[in-house]
Write a protein that holds these residues in place. Structure first.
Motif, PDB file in Angstrom:
ATOM      1  N   PRO A  83       0.817  -1.229   0.000  1.00  0.00           N
ATOM      2  CA  PRO A  83       0.000   0.000   0.000  1.00  0.00           C
ATOM      3  C   PRO A  83       0.843   1.270   0.000  1.00  0.00           C
ATOM      4  O   PRO A  83       0.440   2.275  -0.596  1.00  0.00           O
ATOM      5  CB  PRO A  83      -0.827  -0.124   1.287  1.00  0.00           C
ATOM      6  CG  PRO A  83      -0.097  -1.093   2.147  1.00  0.00           C
ATOM      7  CD  PRO A  83       0.570  -2.038   1.209  1.00  0.00           C
ATOM      8  N   ILE A  84       2.032   1.223   0.632  1.00  0.00           N
ATOM      9  CA  ILE A  84       2.878   2.423   0.637  1.00  0.00           C
ATOM     10  C   ILE A  84       3.368   2.729  -0.770  1.00  0.00           C
ATOM     11  O   ILE A  84       3.350   3.883  -1.217  1.00  0.00           O
ATOM     12  CB  ILE A  84       4.071   2.221   1.605  1.00  0.00           C
ATOM     13  CG1 ILE A  84       3.569   1.922   3.013  1.00  0.00           C
ATOM     14  CG2 ILE A  84       4.962   3.450   1.599  1.00  0.00           C
ATOM     15  CD1 ILE A  84       4.682   1.592   4.001  1.00  0.00           C
ATOM     16  N   VAL A  85       3.795   1.690  -1.513  1.00  0.00           N
ATOM     17  CA  VAL A  85       4.248   1.881  -2.901  1.00  0.00           C
ATOM     18  C   VAL A  85       3.103   2.402  -3.760  1.00  0.00           C
ATOM     19  O   VAL A  85       3.283   3.311  -4.591  1.00  0.00           O
ATOM     20  CB  VAL A  85       4.791   0.557  -3.470  1.00  0.00           C
ATOM     21  CG1 VAL A  85       5.039   0.686  -4.977  1.00  0.00           C
ATOM     22  CG2 VAL A  85       6.078   0.172  -2.759  1.00  0.00           C
ATOM     23  N   ALA A  86       1.896   1.832  -3.555  1.00  0.00           N
ATOM     24  CA  ALA A  86       0.741   2.291  -4.338  1.00  0.00           C
ATOM     25  C   ALA A  86       0.430   3.751  -4.071  1.00  0.00           C
ATOM     26  O   ALA A  86       0.173   4.534  -5.002  1.00  0.00           O
ATOM     27  CB  ALA A  86      -0.477   1.418  -4.021  1.00  0.00           C
ATOM     28  N   VAL A  87       0.464   4.183  -2.804  1.00  0.00           N
ATOM     29  CA  VAL A  87       0.201   5.587  -2.457  1.00  0.00           C
ATOM     30  C   VAL A  87       1.244   6.503  -3.086  1.00  0.00           C
ATOM     31  O   VAL A  87       0.915   7.576  -3.627  1.00  0.00           O
ATOM     32  CB  VAL A  87       0.167   5.756  -0.924  1.00  0.00           C
ATOM     33  CG1 VAL A  87       0.182   7.236  -0.553  1.00  0.00           C
ATOM     34  CG2 VAL A  87      -1.065   5.080  -0.343  1.00  0.00           C
ATOM     35  N   ILE A  88       2.512   6.082  -3.039  1.00  0.00           N
ATOM     36  CA  ILE A  88       3.585   6.903  -3.621  1.00  0.00           C
ATOM     37  C   ILE A  88       3.369   7.067  -5.120  1.00  0.00           C
ATOM     38  O   ILE A  88       3.514   8.165  -5.679  1.00  0.00           O
ATOM     39  CB  ILE A  88       4.960   6.284  -3.329  1.00  0.00           C
ATOM     40  CG1 ILE A  88       5.288   6.415  -1.843  1.00  0.00           C
ATOM     41  CG2 ILE A  88       6.048   6.948  -4.168  1.00  0.00           C
ATOM     42  CD1 ILE A  88       6.568   5.716  -1.434  1.00  0.00           C
ATOM     43  N   GLN A  89       3.005   5.992  -5.812  1.00  0.00           N
ATOM     44  CA  GLN A  89       2.792   6.062  -7.256  1.00  0.00           C
ATOM     45  C   GLN A  89       1.621   6.975  -7.606  1.00  0.00           C
ATOM     46  O   GLN A  89       1.708   7.789  -8.533  1.00  0.00           O
ATOM     47  CB  GLN A  89       2.549   4.662  -7.820  1.00  0.00           C
ATOM     48  CG  GLN A  89       3.786   3.787  -7.860  1.00  0.00           C
ATOM     49  CD  GLN A  89       4.853   4.374  -8.771  1.00  0.00           C
ATOM     50  OE1 GLN A  89       5.870   4.893  -8.301  1.00  0.00           O
ATOM     51  NE2 GLN A  89       4.636   4.320 -10.062  1.00  0.00           N
TER      52      GLN A  89
END
Length: 571
Positions: free
Chosen positions: A165-171
């Motif tokens: 979820p952190i990678v998705a939010v950053i993207q």
């Protein structure tokens, strides 16, 4: 993006796109699953009997072979789909552009469509051929590896899954932050390119004024703006790139610490920890590539949005039950026409009986050329009606309407090719003798005789290898060959020298004989050829009548006539 791609291409291309996405997804999942075999390989390799590793190594080799085959099949499907979609998009774009009203093609739009049809289409279709596979690998393969980690050790798997979820939010955050800067950069790049072209075209003027060595302020400003926009784009992307790198590194560190803790506590073997760390390291590379792939996808999405906007532009409606006019008289009935907020024609009423010639004169910006464009249905009126033979042009099939009209404009465009090929555009099935006769009637034969290759002379792009007068003679020969009953002329002699003007007038005499004619003119010699004159100003007919009658009235037309004759009197 897939939805937008299908909207641009059309639903008939949904099947090959879905098939390609399926192959690429299967290849990405298979790649992630193949890494699961690294766990037993390392367990046996560092165990008590390393020789037991061979069956797992063979299984791993087979899995790698299967992954390579799937990747080849997915890439092949992507390339084939990309070329098929590229061809389909070119056809769809070409067919749609051919149906748009001619009035839609402003100078700015022509340049924009030119770039879109070349670089834009290639970038948009590059999504299928070049970007979709790496994107799916970067997104699906790490998730598959995390699923494998969950199977082997749920604590380490959950630790790795926390990064998703952190990678998705950053993207998502990076994409939103860069969308505005991407649009600004495109606009600034377009402006800078236009200024470069302007600077090159202005070289004769600059050199004539002795200013060729000076810097061009507008170009400098445009380049500085493009540089600033590019810098803002990089700065907008930087937090996302750094944030993604930090997250990946932090997760790997957490896995290392947690794995060491569990191994020291006896919950997991050292070989399994090593295998998990190898899996984590393998999933890090595709994750880190998401920033670069995301930027390329945003560029492609912007091009798709521009293509979508063009394809959503509504063409002029075609009649359901077209009517074929049997006469060739012309009529403007209370016509109102607007461009944006500006009213160009305001309740204009005018008629031209069949076989007569009407000259339209007036100041610049009065709407003279717009009259001709409405007759040819380059635009539709806001109110009133434009009629040909008593039939509203909106009720006439566009091909039938254009077959009845010959247009000769001041700015003549010739296609790259021979003189004969450009004349034949008027009537492609004409006999050679008819083409020669049209050229002779337009006084083009004398031009052909002095050209090195005669009829086979290439005119260059836009007719650049011919003079303005020679291009005008080609356009008149083209109109003569078409032999349409209605002729529309727009300032055809305003920029010609006396020799070419005399030749063009002789060609016009042949062209206008027995036809219904509307001619926009400033030259007295051209106006005298008309049966009636209409003086247009402010979108309305101010005066109308015969040439001599209007002179006797001493009104606006008489003043225009005196102003037109003044330069000749001074000479």
């Amino acid at each position: 993006m897939i939805r937008m791609l299908l909207r641009v291409l059309g639903r008939e291309y949904a099947r090959p796109i879905r098939r390609t996405v399926a192959w690429m997804t299967v290849a990405a999942v298979a790649e992630g699953l193949s890494y699961a075999l690294l766990v037993p390989v390392l367990r046996e390799l560092f165990g008590r009997e390393p020789g037991n590793v061979w069956p797992w190594l063979l299984a791993f080799g087979a899995a790698v072979t299967v992954c390579a085959a799937l990747r080849y099949r997915a890439d092949l499907s992507g390339f084939r789909s990309g070329t098929t979609l590229l061809r389909g998009l070119y056809h769809r774009l070409g067919d749609h552009l051919a149906r748009l009203p001619v009035g839609w093609y402003s100078a700015a739009r022509v340049g924009e469509v030119s770039v879109m049809a070349s670089r834009g289409v290639l970038e948009a279709m590059g999504v299928i051929a070049h970007l979709l596979a790496p994107f799916l690998s970067a997104a699906v393969t790490p998730l598959t590896i995390v699923a494998v980690m969950l199977v082997f050790h749920w604590q380490l798997g959950l630790a790795a899954l926390a990064a998703a979820p952190i990678v998705a939010v950053i993207q998502v955050w990076t994409g939103r932050a860069m969308s505005a800067t991407d649009a600004e950069r495109h606009e600034r790049d377009h402006e800078a390119a236009a200024r470069v072209v302007e600077y090159l075209q202005a070289q004769p003027v600059l050199r004539a004024g002795g200013r060729s060595s000076e810097r061009f302020a507008l170009l400098d400003d445009a380049l500085r703006d493009a540089q600033r926009a590019s810098r803002r784009t990089v700065l907008a992307a930087l937090p996302g790139v750094v944030g993604l790198t930090l997250v990946v590194q932090a997760v790997f560190t957490v896995l290392l610490v947690l794995g060491a803790f569990l191994a020291l506590g006896g919950s997991i073997g050292a070989a399994e920890v090593l295998a998990i760390l190898v899996l984590a390291a393998r999933s890090a590379d595709p994750l880190l590539s998401l920033s670069d792939i995301g930027g390329k996808l945003r560029v492609a999405r912007s091009e798709l949005a521009r293509l979508d906007a063009v394809l959503r532009t509504e063409p002029l409606p075609e009649p359901h039950a077209p009517v074929v006019p049997v006469r060739h008289d012309l009529e403007f009935a209370s016509v109102t026409f607007r461009r944006g907020d500006r009213t160009v024609l305001d309740g204009l009423t005018l008629s031209v009986p069949e076989g007569q010639r009407l000259a339209v004169v007036g100041p610049s910006g009065a709407g003279k050329s717009t009259l001709l464009q409405l007759l040819a249905r380059f635009h539709d009126v806001a109110a009133g009606a434009v009629r040909v033979g008593g039939v509203d042009v909106r009720d006439i099939d566009p091909e039938v309407l254009m077959s009845r009209i010959s247009l000769v404009f001041q700015d003549v465009y010739l296609f790259e090719g021979t003189i004969e090929e450009n004349i034949r555009l008027g009537r492609p099935d004409a006999f050679d003798a008819e083409v020669r006769a049209a050229a002779t009637a337009a006084r083009l034969d004398e031009v052909i005789q002095r050209l090195p290759e005669g009829w086979a002379t290439n005119v260059g792009e836009g007719g650049a290898l011919l003079s303005g007068g020679e291009r005008q003679r080609v356009s008149i020969a083209r109109a003569l060959l078409k032999d349409a009953p209605i002729v529309l002329l727009d300032e055809v002699t305003s920029a010609l020298d006396p020799v070419n003007e005399a030749a063009v007038h002789q060609g016009m005499d042949r062209l206008l004989a027995g036809r219904t004619v509307v001619l926009v003119a400033h030259r007295p010699r051209t106006v005298r050829r008309a049966d009636r004159v209409a003086f247009l100003d402010g979108g309305r007919i101010v005066e109308e009548g015969g040439h001599d009658e209007l002179l006797r009235r001493g009104g606006r037309y008489a003043g225009f006539w005196e102003a037109a004759l003044a330069p000749a009197a001074r000479d």
